[in-house]
Design an enzyme around this catalytic site. Structure first.
Site, PDB file in Angstrom:
ATOM      1  N   HIS A  48       0.806  -1.229   0.000  1.00 34.64           N
ATOM      2  CA  HIS A  48       0.000   0.000   0.000  1.00 34.64           C
ATOM      3  C   HIS A  48       0.841   1.281   0.000  1.00 34.64           C
ATOM      4  O   HIS A  48       0.589   2.205   0.773  1.00 34.64           O
ATOM      5  CB  HIS A  48      -0.978  -0.011   1.171  1.00 34.64           C
ATOM      6  CG  HIS A  48      -1.991  -1.113   1.100  1.00 34.64           C
ATOM      7  ND1 HIS A  48      -2.508  -1.563  -0.092  1.00 34.64           N
ATOM      8  CD2 HIS A  48      -2.581  -1.871   2.074  1.00 34.64           C
ATOM      9  CE1 HIS A  48      -3.377  -2.538   0.146  1.00 34.64           C
ATOM     10  NE2 HIS A  48      -3.433  -2.752   1.435  1.00 34.64           N
ATOM     11  N   HIS A  64      -9.615   1.530   0.979  1.00 36.49           N
ATOM     12  CA  HIS A  64      -9.458   0.334   1.814  1.00 36.49           C
ATOM     13  C   HIS A  64     -10.491   0.289   2.945  1.00 36.49           C
ATOM     14  O   HIS A  64     -10.144   0.074   4.112  1.00 36.49           O
ATOM     15  CB  HIS A  64      -8.036   0.280   2.365  1.00 36.49           C
ATOM     16  CG  HIS A  64      -7.566  -1.098   2.663  1.00 36.49           C
ATOM     17  ND1 HIS A  64      -8.244  -1.951   3.515  1.00 36.49           N
ATOM     18  CD2 HIS A  64      -6.496  -1.789   2.223  1.00 36.49           C
ATOM     19  CE1 HIS A  64      -7.578  -3.096   3.583  1.00 36.49           C
ATOM     20  NE2 HIS A  64      -6.518  -3.032   2.802  1.00 36.49           N
ATOM     21  N   GLU A  99     -11.398  -3.834  -2.622  1.00 33.56           N
ATOM     22  CA  GLU A  99     -10.506  -2.762  -3.088  1.00 33.56           C
ATOM     23  C   GLU A  99     -10.384  -2.859  -4.608  1.00 33.56           C
ATOM     24  O   GLU A  99      -9.546  -3.593  -5.116  1.00 33.56           O
ATOM     25  CB  GLU A  99      -9.136  -2.905  -2.446  1.00 33.56           C
ATOM     26  CG  GLU A  99      -9.148  -3.037  -0.931  1.00 33.56           C
ATOM     27  CD  GLU A  99      -7.943  -3.844  -0.438  1.00 33.56           C
ATOM     28  OE1 GLU A  99      -6.813  -3.525  -0.829  1.00 33.56           O
ATOM     29  OE2 GLU A  99      -8.144  -4.798   0.315  1.00 33.56           O
TER      30      GLU A  99
END
Ligand code: NAG
Length: 353
Positions: free
Chosen positions: A114, A187, A318
């Site tokens: 991420h 997220h 996601e």
């Protein structure tokens, strides 16, 4: 004397205002339409809450989260965050682009997750526009070399309520001076029965995806794209999330290749339903993939209003490009060059039946 007092008073008020301005760089913005409302903050462009009526009109918060921004900055869960510059994992925290090897910050063993140690989820975004209760736009200027990525990138995300119980997200990014991978994702962890109602195993889900990208033990894609037919990954027809979860080593944490990709710019990705509350969530996107994650790594996380979240407490959908695409020639490229614009759209429609 009176004049002096007045001047001092004005000075005090002014300094207070300036001070507030400086401290108030992290704020909470509410979007609201009838019983449906969401709260977002410019810290990580994070979704803090989504209040949604059930079939009897009872309103619950249906996303996992923390009580304070401090908890968000200490957390490792990415609850509600806008993740980037590249969402998901990049194997060995590096990639090669135009003959240059870029070393990224590793924050998941030897891999980058991420966006890396900083990522877009831990920075304070600028509030570009807030139209009261209707939409809010955050911007962020990511610098050349941040977490190891090449070039400056201007990023913009808008949260907007439209129609009845619909939430749209628009993410945009423009590289200013170098080509760079860009793959943003939202997220948010959903539990349609309420954020503190237990697990999501009895929710049903339909994923409009006939294929997945399998991963190795470190959750890095092998590069294959395989059919879901006949496996526990097959959600082409809606069924309970828990119905085959024990066939997997550790819950769902996998990228689905969306069937609508290529046929339509904007396609349906998933439908989630909770029969207890009647709440249903449909999700559309323009992205080729969706990471389906069932909170496998959540264990005793202290969440909102004194709740403790356990394994399977929420599900994340996601939408994004495929994981580790920078190192997988088989996957659609995520490289965006100066002059091009990355654009990612998500549309949620909520009903209760
Ligand atoms: C990271 O890479 C090094 C060198 O290849 C290896 O020894 C180590 O076990 C790896 N760590 C993890 C957590 O995989």
């Amino acid at each position: 004397m009176a004049n002096l007092s007045l001047s001092i008073l004005v000075f005090l008020i002014l300094s207070l205002l300036i001070q507030q301005n400086e401290c108030a760089n992290i704020d909470v913005y509410e979007l609201k339409r009838g019983d449906f409302s969401i709260k977002v903050t410019n810290y990580g462009a994070t979704v803090l809450s989504v209040m949604l009526p059930d079939r009897n009109g009872k309103v619950d918060d249906v996303v996992l989260g923390y009580d304070s921004v401090k908890d968000y900055s200490n957390g490792t869960t990415y609850f509600g965050a806008l993740v980037g510059r590249v969402a998901n994992r990049i194997g060995d925290a590096r990639f090669t682009l135009n003959g240059v090897v870029y070393h990224l910050s590793a924050n998941d063993g030897n891999n980058t997750l991420h966006g890396g140690k900083t990522g877009f989820s831990t920075v304070i975004w600028t509030v570009k526009k807030f139209l009261y209760q209707h939409h809010v736009t955050f911007t962020y200027n990511s610098k050349d070399g941040e977490d190891g990525f090449p070039g400056d990138v201007s990023v913009e995300v808008t949260y907007m309520l439209i129609g009845t119980n619909k939430l749209a997200l628009r993410m945009k990014a423009k590289p200013k001076n170098k080509a760079t991978p860009i793959n943003l994702a939202s997220h948010t962890y959903w539990n349609l029965a309420g954020h503190n109602s237990g697990d999501i195993l009895s929710h049903t889900i339909q994923l409009l995806a006939s294929k997945i990208t399998p991963v190795n033990k470190d959750l890095i894609p092998t590069g294959q794209i395989v059919p879901v037919a006949g496996t526990a990954y097959d959600f082409l027809k809606a069924r309970e999330i828990g119905s085959k979860i024990l066939e997997l080593a550790d819950g769902y944490d996998i990228n689905y290749v969306l069937d609508g990709t290529g046929k339509k710019h904007f396609h349906k990705a998933a439908v989630v339903h909770d029969s207890k509350s009647g709440r249903k969530m449909e999700l559309w996107t323009n992205q080729p993939g969706v990471q389906f994650y069932t909170s496998n790594m959540i264990a005793n996380v202290k969440g909102k209003s004194g709740s403790f979240y356990q394994k399977y407490a929420g599900l994340a959908l996601e939408t994004q490009g495929f994981p580790d695409a920078v190192n997988q020639p088989n996957f659609p490229s995520q490289i965006v060059s100066p002059g091009e614009t990355y654009e990612h759209i998500m549309l949620y429609r909520f009903t209760a039946e």
